[in-house]
Motif scaffolding. Structure first.
Motif, PDB file in Angstrom:
ATOM      1  N   ALA A   1      24.796 -40.615  27.513  1.00 55.42           N
ATOM      2  CA  ALA A   1      26.135 -40.399  26.954  1.00 55.42           C
ATOM      3  C   ALA A   1      26.330 -41.195  25.670  1.00 55.42           C
ATOM      4  N   PHE A   2      25.999 -42.483  25.713  1.00 59.42           N
ATOM      5  CA  PHE A   2      26.236 -43.344  24.554  1.00 59.42           C
ATOM      6  C   PHE A   2      25.311 -42.984  23.386  1.00 59.42           C
ATOM      7  N   ASP A   3      24.049 -42.735  23.684  1.00 61.33           N
ATOM      8  CA  ASP A   3      23.110 -42.361  22.613  1.00 61.33           C
ATOM      9  C   ASP A   3      23.560 -41.081  21.919  1.00 61.33           C
ATOM     10  N   THR A   4      24.023 -40.102  22.702  1.00 61.82           N
ATOM     11  CA  THR A   4      24.448 -38.826  22.127  1.00 61.82           C
ATOM     12  C   THR A   4      25.708 -38.998  21.282  1.00 61.82           C
ATOM     13  N   ALA A   5      26.654 -39.789  21.762  1.00 64.15           N
ATOM     14  CA  ALA A   5      27.893 -40.020  21.001  1.00 64.15           C
ATOM     15  C   ALA A   5      27.589 -40.685  19.666  1.00 64.15           C
TER      16      ALA A   5
ATOM     17  N   LEU B   1      28.420 -33.500  25.655  1.00 58.76           N
ATOM     18  CA  LEU B   1      27.561 -32.880  24.644  1.00 58.76           C
ATOM     19  C   LEU B   1      26.103 -32.878  25.102  1.00 58.76           C
ATOM     20  N   PHE B   2      25.678 -34.006  25.656  1.00 59.90           N
ATOM     21  CA  PHE B   2      24.310 -34.093  26.172  1.00 59.90           C
ATOM     22  C   PHE B   2      24.103 -33.059  27.278  1.00 59.90           C
ATOM     23  N   SER B   3      25.079 -32.940  28.179  1.00 65.40           N
ATOM     24  CA  SER B   3      24.981 -32.001  29.298  1.00 65.40           C
ATOM     25  C   SER B   3      24.885 -30.559  28.809  1.00 65.40           C
TER      26      SER B   3
ATOM     27  N   TYR C   1      30.594 -20.227  28.113  1.00 70.54           N
ATOM     28  CA  TYR C   1      30.500 -21.456  28.907  1.00 70.54           C
ATOM     29  C   TYR C   1      31.508 -22.476  28.391  1.00 70.54           C
ATOM     30  N   PHE C   2      32.175 -23.149  29.323  1.00 66.34           N
ATOM     31  CA  PHE C   2      33.124 -24.205  28.984  1.00 66.34           C
ATOM     32  C   PHE C   2      32.674 -25.487  29.676  1.00 66.34           C
ATOM     33  N   PHE C   3      32.341 -26.523  28.882  1.00 67.91           N
ATOM     34  CA  PHE C   3      31.834 -27.789  29.415  1.00 67.91           C
ATOM     35  C   PHE C   3      32.885 -28.890  29.244  1.00 67.91           C
ATOM     36  N   MET C   4      33.119 -29.657  30.291  1.00 64.92           N
ATOM     37  CA  MET C   4      33.932 -30.863  30.151  1.00 64.92           C
ATOM     38  C   MET C   4      33.706 -31.801  31.338  1.00 64.92           C
TER      39      MET C   4
END
Length: 423
Positions: free
Chosen positions: A205-209, A228-230, A128-131
């Motif tokens: 997004a912000f919490d994960t970063a 990353l969250f996704s 899997y490639f996520f972006m």
């Protein structure tokens, strides 16, 4: 990536020494082109969207680029980033517009570099490639190469809530994550390459970063936090086994967002953090325990100034008397009854003194959407801590008026509290 992309673009300006390179700033291109322009000796003009962090703007300026702020990222807005960049490229002689949303050099670059590099460094073992998707060039070029190498590789697009790229037929709504998502599908984004989509919120997004930085030491940007969250949620929902190899694309660093999601005040102001969480991070240190004045009173209960409210089509001249008095005017859309921006005396003086606007022009041309309204029940002590890093706070009182609070307002309350203690 940027060296290859720029030299592809240079074919169009090869015979023009000291030519002007124009780019619409979308995540990494602005910084990359500013760097290359500095090395090659070109004049660089970058058109940035309103929510571009000050860190990125300062870096581009430090590299010698000129930065122009557009009103939005809307493809139809005449004062938007894309429209301004296109207009400037036509008006300025010997200029070249990189047009990364539709320039075929964008995905081609990633086919010749990024995609091959990822596949080779992973030893060809990718499931899997996520972006996330900004211009669509990276996911299209990289995805094509990966699928050419192994058709079984799944390319997963990650898209912020509010963007329509990963939500066919959805209505576009503003969001805070920078550099990704749009109101239209970019020409460079080949949707057939993408096997599935995952949507994420700004807060996720912000919490994960922030969490990844503290736990893994990886200083990633907000969009990477969303990816990353996704990936984590997708792996859990799809029950991917431990043998699955997942590649997550992290495009930039949290150093570009020190005054945005890396700022506790910014996170609290925009509602991505509770007051209790903020106080635990900034005020309730066990090393330096302290009891502050104002722990038992809210900002709505102290003397403050209510700000004037004007519609977007009001003239700068109409707003100026209140700007001279308060320094800020709120801009409210009459149809939606929502606050769409603020107008400051500094912004008006800046554009009028440089003859970019006249006093008869509408305030919509100079207002900014970069503001937040804190909860009226915010403790005075919390407000004082926030004001150590900014000039003022805005809140909506019980009469639905927007009020401004400065450190001097809090000092008046502090003087009263201290006097009562002395008595």
């Amino acid at each position: 990536f940027f060296f290859f992309f720029f030299f592809q673009a240079e074919d169009g300006i090869r015979d023009v020494e000291r030519s002007r390179g124009l780019g619409d700033v979308y995540k990494r291109q602005g910084l990359g082109l500013s760097l290359i322009a500095a090395i090659k000796g070109y004049r660089a003009i970058m058109v940035a969207q309103p929510k571009t962090s000050q860190e990125k703007i300062n870096l581009m300026k430090g590299l010698g680029a000129e930065v122009v702020l557009g009103r939005s990222i809307s493809s139809t807005d005449p004062e938007g980033v894309l429209s301004i960049a296109r207009r400037l490229s036509k008006e300025i002689p010997n200029s070249f517009y990189t047009e990364q949303f539709s320039n075929p050099a964008n995905p081609a670059t990633h086919m010749k570099s990024t995609g091959l590099e990822i596949y080779e460094q992973a030893g060809g073992k990718i499931d899997y490639f996520f972006m996330a998707v900004g211009t669509g060039g990276t996911i299209t070029g990289t995805g094509r190469v990966l699928k050419e190498k192994d058709p079984n590789i799944k390319v997963i697009g990650c898209d912020p809530v509010g963007s329509i790229i990963g939500s066919k037929g959805a209505e576009y709504k503003p969001f805070k994550v920078e550099g990704i998502g749009r109101d239209v599908v970019p020409p460079n984004c080949d949707l057939s390459i993408i096997d599935d989509w995952v949507k994420f919120t700004d807060k996720e997004a912000f919490d994960t970063a922030r969490k990844v930085m503290k736990k893994e030491g990886i200083m990633c940007g907000g969009s990477a936090g969303g990816v990353l969250f996704s990936a984590l949620r997708y792996a859990k929902e799809k029950k991917l086994g431990k043998d699955a190899t997942i590649v997550v694309f992290i495009p930039d660093t949290s150093r570009n967002y020190l005054t945005r999601f890396m700022s506790d005040e910014w996170m609290l102001g925009y509602g991505f953090m509770t007051e209790e969480e903020y106080r635990q991070l900034t005020m309730d240190s066990q090393l330096l325990p302290e009891k502050r004045h104002g722990d038992d009173i809210a900002i709505k209960d102290i003397a403050s100034t209510s700000l004037a409210t004007l519609p977007p089509d009001a003239s700068i001249a109409e707003a100026w008397p209140r700007l001279k008095k308060d320094g800020i005017v709120m801009v409210k859309d009459s149809e939606s009854e929502k606050y769409t921006g603020i107008l400051t005396d500094k912004d008006v003086v800046s554009v009028v003194s440089r003859r970019r606007l006249r006093m008869a022009d509408p305030i919509s041309k100079v207002m900014t959407g970069n503001f937040y309204i804190v909860n009226k029940d915010l403790k005075v002590s919390t407000a004082q801590k926030m004001l150590e890093n900014q000039d003022y706070l805005l809140f909506e009182n019980d009469s639905k008026e927007i009020c401004i609070v400065k450190s001097t307002d809090l000092m008046s309350n502090l003087e009263t509290a201290i006097s009562e203690e002395l008595i």
